[in-house]
Write a protein that holds these residues in place. Sequence first.
Motif, PDB file in Angstrom:
ATOM      1  N   MET A   1       0.840  -1.194   0.000  1.00 32.45           N
ATOM      2  CA  MET A   1       0.000   0.000   0.000  1.00 32.45           C
ATOM      3  C   MET A   1       0.878   1.248   0.000  1.00 32.45           C
ATOM      4  SD  MET A   1      -3.402   0.870   0.509  1.00 32.45           S
ATOM      5  CE  MET A   1      -4.226  -0.223   1.684  1.00 32.45           C
ATOM      6  N   LYS A   2       0.487   2.212  -0.787  1.00 29.34           N
ATOM      7  CA  LYS A   2       1.208   3.483  -0.788  1.00 29.34           C
ATOM      8  C   LYS A   2       0.444   4.513   0.040  1.00 29.34           C
ATOM      9  CE  LYS A   2       4.402   2.222  -3.757  1.00 29.34           C
ATOM     10  NZ  LYS A   2       5.278   1.263  -3.027  1.00 29.34           N
ATOM     11  N   TYR A   3       1.214   5.466   0.579  1.00 32.66           N
ATOM     12  CA  TYR A   3       0.622   6.519   1.412  1.00 32.66           C
ATOM     13  C   TYR A   3       1.006   7.881   0.861  1.00 32.66           C
ATOM     14  CZ  TYR A   3      -0.439   2.785   4.661  1.00 32.66           C
ATOM     15  OH  TYR A   3      -0.941   1.639   5.217  1.00 32.66           O
ATOM     16  N   TYR A   4       0.000   8.749   0.740  1.00 30.62           N
ATOM     17  CA  TYR A   4       0.270  10.113   0.273  1.00 30.62           C
ATOM     18  C   TYR A   4       0.045  11.093   1.434  1.00 30.62           C
ATOM     19  CZ  TYR A   4      -4.842  10.637  -0.039  1.00 30.62           C
ATOM     20  OH  TYR A   4      -6.184  10.688   0.252  1.00 30.62           O
ATOM     21  N   SER A   5       0.512  12.318   1.249  1.00 30.69           N
ATOM     22  CA  SER A   5       0.378  13.334   2.298  1.00 30.69           C
ATOM     23  C   SER A   5      -0.884  14.174   2.084  1.00 30.69           C
ATOM     24  CB  SER A   5       1.597  14.252   2.275  1.00 30.69           C
ATOM     25  OG  SER A   5       1.321  15.436   2.990  1.00 30.69           O
ATOM     26  N   THR A   6      -1.546  14.505   3.179  1.00 33.35           N
ATOM     27  CA  THR A   6      -2.744  15.366   3.068  1.00 33.35           C
ATOM     28  C   THR A   6      -2.400  16.744   2.513  1.00 33.35           C
ATOM     29  OG1 THR A   6      -2.430  15.951   5.399  1.00 33.35           O
ATOM     30  CG2 THR A   6      -4.114  14.297   4.913  1.00 33.35           C
ATOM     31  N   ASN A   7      -1.140  17.159   2.592  1.00 28.90           N
ATOM     32  CA  ASN A   7      -0.762  18.462   2.040  1.00 28.90           C
ATOM     33  C   ASN A   7      -0.379  18.385   0.561  1.00 28.90           C
ATOM     34  OD1 ASN A   7      -1.277  19.739   4.401  1.00 28.90           O
ATOM     35  ND2 ASN A   7       0.853  20.080   4.991  1.00 28.90           N
ATOM     36  N   ASN A   9       2.293  17.696  -1.075  1.00 31.49           N
ATOM     37  CA  ASN A   9       3.598  18.146  -1.579  1.00 31.49           C
ATOM     38  C   ASN A   9       4.760  17.273  -1.141  1.00 31.49           C
ATOM     39  OD1 ASN A   9       2.975  20.489  -3.097  1.00 31.49           O
ATOM     40  ND2 ASN A   9       2.414  21.482  -1.159  1.00 31.49           N
ATOM     41  N   ALA A  10       4.467  16.028  -0.760  1.00 25.35           N
ATOM     42  CA  ALA A  10       5.535  15.134  -0.306  1.00 25.35           C
ATOM     43  C   ALA A  10       5.545  13.896  -1.197  1.00 25.35           C
ATOM     44  CB  ALA A  10       5.291  14.738   1.148  1.00 25.35           C
ATOM     45  N   PRO A  11       6.718  13.239  -1.305  1.00 23.59           N
ATOM     46  CA  PRO A  11       6.757  12.004  -2.091  1.00 23.59           C
ATOM     47  C   PRO A  11       5.819  10.944  -1.494  1.00 23.59           C
ATOM     48  CG  PRO A  11       8.969  12.669  -1.351  1.00 23.59           C
ATOM     49  CD  PRO A  11       8.002  13.576  -0.698  1.00 23.59           C
ATOM     50  N   ILE A  12       5.306  10.078  -2.359  1.00 21.00           N
ATOM     51  CA  ILE A  12       4.500   8.943  -1.904  1.00 21.00           C
ATOM     52  C   ILE A  12       5.402   8.039  -1.050  1.00 21.00           C
ATOM     53  CG2 ILE A  12       3.303   6.877  -2.757  1.00 21.00           C
ATOM     54  CD1 ILE A  12       1.752   9.376  -3.378  1.00 21.00           C
ATOM     55  N   ALA A  13       4.856   7.489   0.017  1.00 23.72           N
ATOM     56  CA  ALA A  13       5.657   6.643   0.915  1.00 23.72           C
ATOM     57  C   ALA A  13       5.082   5.227   0.969  1.00 23.72           C
ATOM     58  CB  ALA A  13       5.647   7.243   2.318  1.00 23.72           C
ATOM     59  N   LYS A  17       8.045   3.494   5.567  1.00 24.57           N
ATOM     60  CA  LYS A  17       8.442   4.906   5.691  1.00 24.57           C
ATOM     61  C   LYS A  17       7.381   5.713   6.454  1.00 24.57           C
ATOM     62  CE  LYS A  17       9.421   9.086   3.100  1.00 24.57           C
ATOM     63  NZ  LYS A  17       9.500   9.754   1.796  1.00 24.57           N
ATOM     64  N   ALA A  18       6.122   5.460   6.150  1.00 21.04           N
ATOM     65  CA  ALA A  18       5.047   6.215   6.812  1.00 21.04           C
ATOM     66  C   ALA A  18       5.069   5.980   8.327  1.00 21.04           C
ATOM     67  CB  ALA A  18       3.688   5.829   6.232  1.00 21.04           C
ATOM     68  N   VAL A  19       5.387   4.747   8.727  1.00 21.73           N
ATOM     69  CA  VAL A  19       5.406   4.424  10.161  1.00 21.73           C
ATOM     70  C   VAL A  19       6.636   5.038  10.829  1.00 21.73           C
ATOM     71  CG1 VAL A  19       5.618   2.552  11.853  1.00 21.73           C
ATOM     72  CG2 VAL A  19       4.043   2.325   9.932  1.00 21.73           C
ATOM     73  N   GLY A  28       2.285  17.241   6.201  1.00 26.17           N
ATOM     74  CA  GLY A  28       0.960  16.650   6.062  1.00 26.17           C
ATOM     75  C   GLY A  28       0.905  15.303   6.766  1.00 26.17           C
ATOM     76  N   LEU A  29      -0.306  14.750   6.846  1.00 25.07           N
ATOM     77  CA  LEU A  29      -0.505  13.437   7.462  1.00 25.07           C
ATOM     78  C   LEU A  29      -0.623  12.394   6.361  1.00 25.07           C
ATOM     79  CD1 LEU A  29      -1.179  15.442   9.726  1.00 25.07           C
ATOM     80  CD2 LEU A  29      -2.951  13.877  10.465  1.00 25.07           C
ATOM     81  N   TYR A  30      -0.062  11.224   6.599  1.00 25.50           N
ATOM     82  CA  TYR A  30      -0.146  10.168   5.594  1.00 25.50           C
ATOM     83  C   TYR A  30      -1.559   9.585   5.527  1.00 25.50           C
ATOM     84  CZ  TYR A  30       4.910  10.071   4.928  1.00 25.50           C
ATOM     85  OH  TYR A  30       6.196  10.395   4.606  1.00 25.50           O
TER      86      TYR A  30
END
Length: 434
Positions: A1-7, A9-13, A17-19, A28-30
Amino acid sequence: MKYYSTNGNAPIADLHKAVVKGLAEDRGLYMPEKIKQLPKDFFDNIDKMSFQEIAYTVADAFFGEDVEADALKKIVYDTLSFDCPVVKVKDNIYTLELFHGPTLAFKDVGARFMARLLQYFIRQENGKGQVNVLVATSGDTGSAVANGFLGVEGIHVYVLYPKGKVSPIQECQFTTLGKNITAIEVDGVFDDCQALVKNAFMDAELNQHMKLTSANSINVARFLPQAFYYFNAYARMKALGKADNLVMCVPSGNFGNICAALFGHEMGLPIARFIAANNANDIFYNYLQTGRYEPKPSKQTLANAMDVGDPSNFARIYDLYGKSHERISSLIGGATYGDEQIRQTMRQCYEETDYVLDPHGACGYQALVDGLKPGEVGVFCETAHPAKFKEKVDDILGIDVDIPARLRAFMQGQKQSVPMTKDFADFKQYLMNQ
Ligand SMILES: *Cc1c(COP(=O)(O)O)cnc(C)c1O
């Protein structure tokens, strides 16, 4: 699963990495890129499944792509070494008791899950040095995180808390542990503690010096597992034949808990609607009325674990519903109660039903009393055991609340803490010397 930032402007994690990072580079929040729907037959049979079986199914939907099945199952079963039962309080009002864990509050679930998942990832990295968990607390987060991580190898925990603003019982739960847990007593309020933690993550020099991660409810490994017990609540209500028109009411502060419930809803959990019950910190309540989100300094209240003036997880809720005030306000209702109302609610509920509410649960109970419509059945979360707020509860109800043995054990320990100003330069200097 990939995680993006609520803002945005950050690379997908990835999950790892998100943890470990907690907060994205753009502050932003993942958010998980997709939310899996659970199949109809899962919901048809859920009332015959155990809490752990249900939780594993939910965990698999979020984390199954990133964690081996056996390891994930062990993490879930170890985390849920206690029950989250549903108890009837009065006609059509039930409580989901989330205080049966080691520190007697719901945050045990997320904290225990995150400690185990982080350890799983650290073991994979093998020997790349210590990970440092920074956590700001208004009371219960600190105890749950400190206890969830206590003795976990390769991880050191720093708990930041506002001096004089958490109850003595809460304080002893994270200041008496020693080992890999350090309590930092900040001369300020909760928002100052949160700001110190957020600034630490953004400071390049500090991040070169030490590997930092967050265990606040912003961390995906802490907030998502909180979805488990909402599925359990639904299952137990279904077994009672009471699940058809269910209203879930969550006493809310930083909005991590209700946010997890909403993720559950997006996975197909048939809850008709939600209520976020607040104390006098009415930012979300005002947002529902006006469509404007206006953070304010937090106010100190009787329900102090909900004294939050700028709830972090609002960003996730906003993102989840495409920033639509209409979608948010049609699914989630709000309520806000001052201390006098909280006292009155606790007394009234105790007189009518013999049930002892804690000040946080009282907001949830009252929001159902005020907000349930005919034909609806309500479940509110009892987010902490009343003994965690013993002085207040005894005083308000004129009773002598029993202190469970696991809580009494903390109270016999020796308090150790590091005094700190709310100035980031001081906090940074302290960490640079570690
Ligand atoms: C943390 C906490 C809350 C608020 O939960 P959020 O996820 O921050 O909204 C409510 N009650 C108690 C007892 C808590 O510890």
